[in-house]
Design an enzyme around this catalytic site. Structure first.
Site, mmCIF file in Angstrom:
data_model
loop_
_atom_site.group_PDB
_atom_site.id
_atom_site.type_symbol
_atom_site.label_atom_id
_atom_site.label_comp_id
_atom_site.label_asym_id
_atom_site.label_seq_id
_atom_site.Cartn_x
_atom_site.Cartn_y
_atom_site.Cartn_z
ATOM 1 N N ASN A 20 -4.139 98.981 -21.733
ATOM 2 C CA ASN A 20 -2.882 98.845 -20.998
ATOM 3 C C ASN A 20 -1.733 99.045 -21.847
ATOM 4 O O ASN A 20 -1.481 98.371 -22.573
ATOM 5 C CB ASN A 20 -2.912 97.362 -20.312
ATOM 6 C CG ASN A 20 -1.516 97.119 -19.769
ATOM 7 O OD1 ASN A 20 -0.698 98.221 -19.506
ATOM 8 N ND2 ASN A 20 -1.114 96.042 -19.282
ATOM 9 N N TRP A 21 -1.108 100.275 -21.757
ATOM 10 C CA TRP A 21 -0.228 100.712 -22.567
ATOM 11 C C TRP A 21 1.330 100.134 -22.256
ATOM 12 O O TRP A 21 2.153 100.244 -23.070
ATOM 13 C CB TRP A 21 -0.017 102.440 -22.563
ATOM 14 C CG TRP A 21 -1.056 103.019 -23.149
ATOM 15 C CD1 TRP A 21 -2.084 102.417 -24.079
ATOM 16 C CD2 TRP A 21 -1.348 104.445 -23.221
ATOM 17 N NE1 TRP A 21 -2.921 103.549 -24.483
ATOM 18 C CE2 TRP A 21 -2.307 104.462 -24.007
ATOM 19 C CE3 TRP A 21 -0.533 105.283 -22.685
ATOM 20 C CZ2 TRP A 21 -2.927 105.857 -24.372
ATOM 21 C CZ3 TRP A 21 -1.338 106.895 -22.882
ATOM 22 C CH2 TRP A 21 -2.246 107.008 -23.408
ATOM 23 N N LYS A 22 1.264 99.343 -21.098
ATOM 24 C CA LYS A 22 2.896 98.566 -20.908
ATOM 25 C C LYS A 22 3.726 100.034 -20.993
ATOM 26 O O LYS A 22 3.497 101.096 -20.828
ATOM 27 C CB LYS A 22 2.836 97.735 -21.574
ATOM 28 C CG LYS A 22 1.665 96.865 -21.808
ATOM 29 C CD LYS A 22 1.695 95.306 -22.159
ATOM 30 C CE LYS A 22 0.524 94.657 -22.450
ATOM 31 N NZ LYS A 22 0.609 93.246 -22.643
ATOM 32 N N HIS A 106 -0.245 92.239 -12.982
ATOM 33 C CA HIS A 106 -0.373 91.517 -14.679
ATOM 34 C C HIS A 106 0.722 90.400 -14.798
ATOM 35 O O HIS A 106 1.759 90.565 -13.970
ATOM 36 C CB HIS A 106 -0.099 92.842 -15.369
ATOM 37 C CG HIS A 106 0.053 92.778 -16.695
ATOM 38 N ND1 HIS A 106 0.838 92.048 -17.374
ATOM 39 C CD2 HIS A 106 -1.143 92.604 -17.608
ATOM 40 C CE1 HIS A 106 0.119 91.970 -18.751
ATOM 41 N NE2 HIS A 106 -0.857 92.597 -18.766
ATOM 42 N N GLU A 108 2.919 90.249 -16.692
ATOM 43 C CA GLU A 108 4.157 90.648 -17.143
ATOM 44 C C GLU A 108 5.006 90.912 -15.781
ATOM 45 O O GLU A 108 6.274 90.634 -15.628
ATOM 46 C CB GLU A 108 4.324 91.644 -18.057
ATOM 47 C CG GLU A 108 4.037 91.135 -19.593
ATOM 48 C CD GLU A 108 3.244 92.015 -20.535
ATOM 49 O OE1 GLU A 108 3.165 93.342 -20.077
ATOM 50 O OE2 GLU A 108 2.555 91.733 -21.431
ATOM 51 N N GLU A 178 -6.376 86.899 -18.062
ATOM 52 C CA GLU A 178 -5.496 87.195 -18.978
ATOM 53 C C GLU A 178 -4.584 85.889 -19.399
ATOM 54 O O GLU A 178 -3.516 85.793 -18.469
ATOM 55 C CB GLU A 178 -4.615 88.601 -18.940
ATOM 56 C CG GLU A 178 -5.465 89.639 -18.811
ATOM 57 C CD GLU A 178 -4.350 90.920 -19.232
ATOM 58 O OE1 GLU A 178 -4.645 91.651 -19.912
ATOM 59 O OE2 GLU A 178 -3.128 91.059 -18.900
ATOM 60 N N GLY A 184 -0.190 89.363 -26.341
ATOM 61 C CA GLY A 184 0.635 89.674 -27.394
ATOM 62 C C GLY A 184 1.030 88.732 -28.244
ATOM 63 O O GLY A 184 2.054 88.841 -29.498
ATOM 64 N N SER A 222 -4.783 89.611 -26.814
ATOM 65 C CA SER A 222 -5.037 89.554 -28.238
ATOM 66 C C SER A 222 -6.314 90.306 -28.602
ATOM 67 O O SER A 222 -7.131 89.832 -29.529
ATOM 68 C CB SER A 222 -4.526 88.491 -28.944
ATOM 69 O OG SER A 222 -3.135 88.106 -28.733
ATOM 70 N N GLY A 243 -3.993 95.237 -24.859
ATOM 71 C CA GLY A 243 -2.708 95.782 -24.803
ATOM 72 C C GLY A 243 -2.412 96.520 -26.120
ATOM 73 O O GLY A 243 -2.684 97.786 -26.260
ATOM 74 N N GLY A 244 -1.753 95.902 -27.231
ATOM 75 C CA GLY A 244 -1.300 96.445 -28.345
ATOM 76 C C GLY A 244 -2.370 97.236 -29.125
ATOM 77 O O GLY A 244 -2.157 98.378 -29.519
HETATM 78 P P1 13P Z 1 -2.348 92.420 -25.945
HETATM 79 O O1 13P Z 1 -3.890 92.852 -26.191
HETATM 80 O O2 13P Z 1 -1.223 93.128 -26.488
HETATM 81 O O3 13P Z 1 -2.435 90.719 -26.179
HETATM 82 O O4 13P Z 1 -2.061 92.512 -24.268
HETATM 83 C C1 13P Z 1 -2.883 92.068 -23.350
HETATM 84 C C2 13P Z 1 -2.613 92.585 -22.079
HETATM 85 O O5 13P Z 1 -1.314 92.116 -21.449
HETATM 86 C C3 13P Z 1 -3.330 93.610 -21.434
HETATM 87 O O6 13P Z 1 -3.128 93.908 -20.092
#
Ligand code: 13P
Length: 259
Positions: A20-22, A106, A108, A178, A184, A222, A243-244
């Site tokens: 997920n590149w956000k 999600h 966020e 999640e 993050g 994470s 994510g990251g």
């Molecule tokens: P991180 O892997 O950066 O913690 O993000 C997780 C996430 O929100 C994937 O959708």
């Protein structure tokens, strides 16, 4: 990778590794990623690989990933087919860009943009009827976990988010757990915490009349190359939402190539 049928639930719960590149990467950066990434994950026929990319990169990534087997998806959608909803995109627009998947609910979106369980259920219905694979996200906050309310919160999110979803559409649904406190932050849920919670989610899905045993449930929060294998070894973790660590081709490829 060879082309594989697009499917949510499956009796074997084939591993599903999604990035997920956000709000990262321009169109050019996204296409450059795909060109570097695809050769690193070639010939994987025993797992699904997906990228949820910014809306502006959907078409370019879908074109660049064509023939690779990598599933391309959006990160959100609106439930209406079209209309005066400035800034939103519809399921048909995602399909028209060449993508086949969408993330819904999600944390966020829930935290910063007001997505509710009711909205999630409407978005899920719109995604399914357009033929998209929907990855519906749930998870508790740190305060909720510390107050011992994790299971209560998840049960309520699942009930609201799945309202109206029918078992016959199971091929269009994947769940993602999640924990908000693990996103993050570098603080992964331990594999035992993740396993316990994912088993609970599976049980709840069954209690809601959905095929809990065949639906795939991803873990996110994470995830890194060095913890992916241990998480994937848990019986109720069928995949990872990253994510990251999905922003660099080599690190996401290491996660995809776990085991
Ligand atoms: P991180 O892997 O950066 O913690 O993000 C997780 C996430 O929100 C994937 O959708």
């Amino acid at each position: 990778m060879s082309e594989k049928p697009l499917t949510g639930g499956s009796s074997t719960r084939r591993p599903f590794l999604a990035g997920n590149w956000k709000m990262f990467k321009t169109g050019d950066q996204a296409v450059a990623f795909v060109k570097e990434f695809v050769p690193l994950v070639g010939n994987l026929s025993d797992r699904d690989v997906a990228l949820a990319v910014p809306a502006t990169a959907l078409q370019g990534v879908a074109e660049a990933a064509k023939g690779s087997g990598v599933i391309v998806g959006a990160q959100n959608l609106h439930w209406e087919k079209e209309g005066a909803f400035t800034g939103e995109i519809s399921a048909d627009m995602i399909v028209g860009a060449g993508a086949t998947m969408v993330l819904i609910g999600h944390s966020e979106r829930r935290q910063f943009f007001g997505d509710t369980d009711g909205w999630v259920s409407k978005k899920l219905a719109a995604a399914v009827s357009a033929g998209l694979l929907a990855v519906v996200c749930v998870g508790e906050t740190l305060a909720e976990r510390e107050a011992g309310k994790t299971f209560e919160v998840l049960a309520s999110q699942l009930k609201g988010s799945m309202a109206g979803f029918v078992p016959k559409d199971e091929k269009r649904l994947i769940l993602a757990y999640e924990p908000v406190w693990a996103i993050g932050t570098g603080k992964t849920a331990t594999k035992e915490e993740a396993q316990e919670t994912q088993a609970f989610i599976r049980k709840e899905l069954s209690a809601l009349g959905l095929p809990g045993q065949s639906l795939r449930i991803l873990y996110g929060g994470s995830v890194k190359p060095d913890n992916a294998g241990a998480l994937m070894a848990q019986p109720d973790i069928d995949g990872l939402l990253v994510g990251g660590a999905s922003l660099k081709a080599d690190s996401f490829a290491k996660i995809v190539n776990f085991g």
